[in-house]
Design a protein around this motif. Structure first.
Motif, PDB file in Angstrom:
ATOM      1  N   ASN A  44       0.804  -1.216   0.000  1.00  0.00           N
ATOM      2  CA  ASN A  44       0.000   0.000   0.000  1.00  0.00           C
ATOM      3  C   ASN A  44       0.840   1.270   0.000  1.00  0.00           C
ATOM      4  OD1 ASN A  44      -2.433  -1.435   0.081  1.00  0.00           O
ATOM      5  ND2 ASN A  44      -2.250  -1.692   2.281  1.00  0.00           N
ATOM      6  N   ARG A  45       2.138   1.124  -0.034  1.00  0.00           N
ATOM      7  CA  ARG A  45       3.001   2.304  -0.027  1.00  0.00           C
ATOM      8  C   ARG A  45       2.868   3.081  -1.324  1.00  0.00           C
ATOM      9  NH1 ARG A  45       8.623   0.212   2.586  1.00  0.00           N
ATOM     10  NH2 ARG A  45       7.822  -0.029   4.669  1.00  0.00           N
ATOM     11  N   VAL A  46       3.011   4.382  -1.208  1.00  0.00           N
ATOM     12  CA  VAL A  46       2.989   5.245  -2.379  1.00  0.00           C
ATOM     13  C   VAL A  46       4.427   5.397  -2.862  1.00  0.00           C
ATOM     14  CG1 VAL A  46       2.500   7.579  -3.182  1.00  0.00           C
ATOM     15  CG2 VAL A  46       0.954   6.465  -1.571  1.00  0.00           C
ATOM     16  N   GLY A  47       4.660   5.020  -4.102  1.00  0.00           N
ATOM     17  CA  GLY A  47       5.990   5.163  -4.682  1.00  0.00           C
ATOM     18  C   GLY A  47       6.230   6.575  -5.181  1.00  0.00           C
ATOM     19  N   ARG A  48       7.434   6.845  -5.641  1.00  0.00           N
ATOM     20  CA  ARG A  48       7.797   8.192  -6.094  1.00  0.00           C
ATOM     21  C   ARG A  48       6.933   8.654  -7.265  1.00  0.00           C
ATOM     22  NH1 ARG A  48       9.936  12.570  -3.822  1.00  0.00           N
ATOM     23  NH2 ARG A  48       9.090  13.981  -5.347  1.00  0.00           N
ATOM     24  N   ALA A  49       6.682   7.771  -8.222  1.00  0.00           N
ATOM     25  CA  ALA A  49       5.882   8.157  -9.384  1.00  0.00           C
ATOM     26  C   ALA A  49       4.477   8.567  -8.965  1.00  0.00           C
ATOM     27  CB  ALA A  49       5.830   7.017 -10.399  1.00  0.00           C
ATOM     28  N   ARG A  50       3.853   7.788  -8.075  1.00  0.00           N
ATOM     29  CA  ARG A  50       2.500   8.118  -7.623  1.00  0.00           C
ATOM     30  C   ARG A  50       2.503   9.386  -6.787  1.00  0.00           C
ATOM     31  NH1 ARG A  50      -2.399   9.138  -8.470  1.00  0.00           N
ATOM     32  NH2 ARG A  50      -3.842   8.582  -6.836  1.00  0.00           N
ATOM     33  N   LEU A  51       3.535   9.586  -5.979  1.00  0.00           N
ATOM     34  CA  LEU A  51       3.643  10.810  -5.195  1.00  0.00           C
ATOM     35  C   LEU A  51       3.736  12.021  -6.117  1.00  0.00           C
ATOM     36  CD1 LEU A  51       3.910  12.287  -2.511  1.00  0.00           C
ATOM     37  CD2 LEU A  51       6.362  11.821  -2.584  1.00  0.00           C
ATOM     38  N   ASP A  52       4.523  11.917  -7.184  1.00  0.00           N
ATOM     39  CA  ASP A  52       4.620  13.011  -8.146  1.00  0.00           C
ATOM     40  C   ASP A  52       3.273  13.302  -8.803  1.00  0.00           C
ATOM     41  OD1 ASP A  52       7.304  13.457  -7.616  1.00  0.00           O
ATOM     42  OD2 ASP A  52       7.987  12.147  -9.253  1.00  0.00           O
ATOM     43  N   GLU A  53       2.514  12.253  -9.116  1.00  0.00           N
ATOM     44  CA  GLU A  53       1.169  12.443  -9.683  1.00  0.00           C
ATOM     45  C   GLU A  53       0.267  13.190  -8.707  1.00  0.00           C
ATOM     46  OE1 GLU A  53      -0.482   8.647 -10.655  1.00  0.00           O
ATOM     47  OE2 GLU A  53       1.105   8.154 -12.073  1.00  0.00           O
ATOM     48  N   LEU A  54       0.313  12.794  -7.442  1.00  0.00           N
ATOM     49  CA  LEU A  54      -0.519  13.444  -6.430  1.00  0.00           C
ATOM     50  C   LEU A  54      -0.107  14.899  -6.216  1.00  0.00           C
ATOM     51  CD1 LEU A  54      -0.793  10.528  -3.858  1.00  0.00           C
ATOM     52  CD2 LEU A  54      -2.657  11.476  -5.235  1.00  0.00           C
ATOM     53  N   LEU A  55       1.197  15.148  -6.220  1.00  0.00           N
ATOM     54  CA  LEU A  55       1.683  16.523  -6.064  1.00  0.00           C
ATOM     55  C   LEU A  55       1.235  17.404  -7.220  1.00  0.00           C
ATOM     56  CD1 LEU A  55       5.286  15.834  -4.720  1.00  0.00           C
ATOM     57  CD2 LEU A  55       3.396  16.908  -3.477  1.00  0.00           C
ATOM     58  N   ALA A  56       1.234  16.858  -8.430  1.00  0.00           N
ATOM     59  CA  ALA A  56       0.779  17.624  -9.592  1.00  0.00           C
ATOM     60  C   ALA A  56      -0.730  17.873  -9.520  1.00  0.00           C
ATOM     61  CB  ALA A  56       1.134  16.889 -10.875  1.00  0.00           C
ATOM     62  N   ALA A  57      -1.476  16.890  -9.074  1.00  0.00           N
ATOM     63  CA  ALA A  57      -2.928  17.026  -9.003  1.00  0.00           C
ATOM     64  C   ALA A  57      -3.373  17.927  -7.850  1.00  0.00           C
ATOM     65  CB  ALA A  57      -3.569  15.644  -8.851  1.00  0.00           C
ATOM     66  N   PHE A  58      -2.608  17.936  -6.769  1.00  0.00           N
ATOM     67  CA  PHE A  58      -2.974  18.717  -5.583  1.00  0.00           C
ATOM     68  C   PHE A  58      -1.770  19.526  -5.112  1.00  0.00           C
ATOM     69  CE2 PHE A  58      -5.394  14.758  -5.623  1.00  0.00           C
ATOM     70  CZ  PHE A  58      -6.694  15.258  -5.620  1.00  0.00           C
ATOM     71  N   PRO A  59      -1.414  20.585  -5.862  1.00  0.00           N
ATOM     72  CA  PRO A  59      -0.218  21.357  -5.509  1.00  0.00           C
ATOM     73  C   PRO A  59      -0.371  22.067  -4.158  1.00  0.00           C
ATOM     74  CG  PRO A  59      -1.456  22.458  -7.233  1.00  0.00           C
ATOM     75  CD  PRO A  59      -2.112  21.126  -7.012  1.00  0.00           C
ATOM     76  N   ASP A  60       0.732  22.169  -3.468  1.00  0.00           N
ATOM     77  CA  ASP A  60       0.764  22.871  -2.192  1.00  0.00           C
ATOM     78  C   ASP A  60       0.938  24.352  -2.483  1.00  0.00           C
ATOM     79  OD1 ASP A  60       1.100  23.775   0.361  1.00  0.00           O
ATOM     80  OD2 ASP A  60       2.868  22.562   0.800  1.00  0.00           O
ATOM     81  N   THR A  61      -0.074  25.146  -2.148  1.00  0.00           N
ATOM     82  CA  THR A  61      -0.006  26.569  -2.430  1.00  0.00           C
ATOM     83  C   THR A  61       0.777  27.328  -1.372  1.00  0.00           C
ATOM     84  OG1 THR A  61      -2.056  27.017  -1.237  1.00  0.00           O
ATOM     85  CG2 THR A  61      -2.234  26.484  -3.585  1.00  0.00           C
ATOM     86  N   GLY A  62       1.041  26.688  -0.245  1.00  0.00           N
ATOM     87  CA  GLY A  62       1.756  27.343   0.833  1.00  0.00           C
ATOM     88  C   GLY A  62       0.850  28.170   1.726  1.00  0.00           C
ATOM     89  N   ALA A  63      -0.395  28.375   1.293  1.00  0.00           N
ATOM     90  CA  ALA A  63      -1.338  29.147   2.109  1.00  0.00           C
ATOM     91  C   ALA A  63      -2.085  28.215   3.048  1.00  0.00           C
ATOM     92  CB  ALA A  63      -2.328  29.874   1.201  1.00  0.00           C
ATOM     93  N   LEU A  64      -2.195  28.642   4.280  1.00  0.00           N
ATOM     94  CA  LEU A  64      -2.953  27.842   5.247  1.00  0.00           C
ATOM     95  C   LEU A  64      -4.437  28.158   5.099  1.00  0.00           C
ATOM     96  CD1 LEU A  64      -0.704  28.275   8.395  1.00  0.00           C
ATOM     97  CD2 LEU A  64      -0.873  26.299   6.896  1.00  0.00           C
ATOM     98  N   PRO A  65      -5.288  27.158   5.248  1.00  0.00           N
ATOM     99  CA  PRO A  65      -6.731  27.416   5.153  1.00  0.00           C
ATOM    100  C   PRO A  65      -7.204  28.273   6.310  1.00  0.00           C
ATOM    101  CG  PRO A  65      -6.317  25.155   5.820  1.00  0.00           C
ATOM    102  CD  PRO A  65      -4.988  25.772   5.498  1.00  0.00           C
ATOM    103  N   LYS A  66      -8.172  29.131   6.029  1.00  0.00           N
ATOM    104  CA  LYS A  66      -8.750  29.965   7.086  1.00  0.00           C
ATOM    105  C   LYS A  66      -9.755  29.127   7.867  1.00  0.00           C
ATOM    106  CE  LYS A  66      -8.045  34.235   4.658  1.00  0.00           C
ATOM    107  NZ  LYS A  66      -8.589  35.459   4.188  1.00  0.00           N
TER     108      LYS A  66
END
Length: 67
Positions: A44-66
């Motif tokens: 069930n581990r997420v490999g590097r390729a899948r992690l890259d896919e997730l990062l592209a689909a859900f980019p970290d904007t650096g903003a914290l939610p209000k």
């Protein structure tokens, strides 16, 4: 009927790992498996390729939610 043997899992968590009952009940089954040293969840581990896919689909904007 549940697929979990709760008495055995509680004994492993409380007696084997030293968890307090309230700590045991806050764990997910996957977290308990990890604490017990069960590496069977490796598939069930997420490999590097899948992690890259997730990062592209859900980019970290650096903003914290209000809140």
């Amino acid at each position: 009927m549940s697929g979990f043997d709760w008495p055995a899992l509680m004994q492993a968590g409380v007696c084997g790992v030293g968890l307090r009952p309230e700590e045991f009940w806050r764990l997910t089954p996957a977290e308990l498996r990890m604490l017990l040293g069960d590496a069977a969840g490796d598939e069930n581990r997420v490999g590097r390729a899948r992690l890259d896919e997730l990062l592209a689909a859900f980019p970290d904007t650096g903003a914290l939610p209000k809140v």
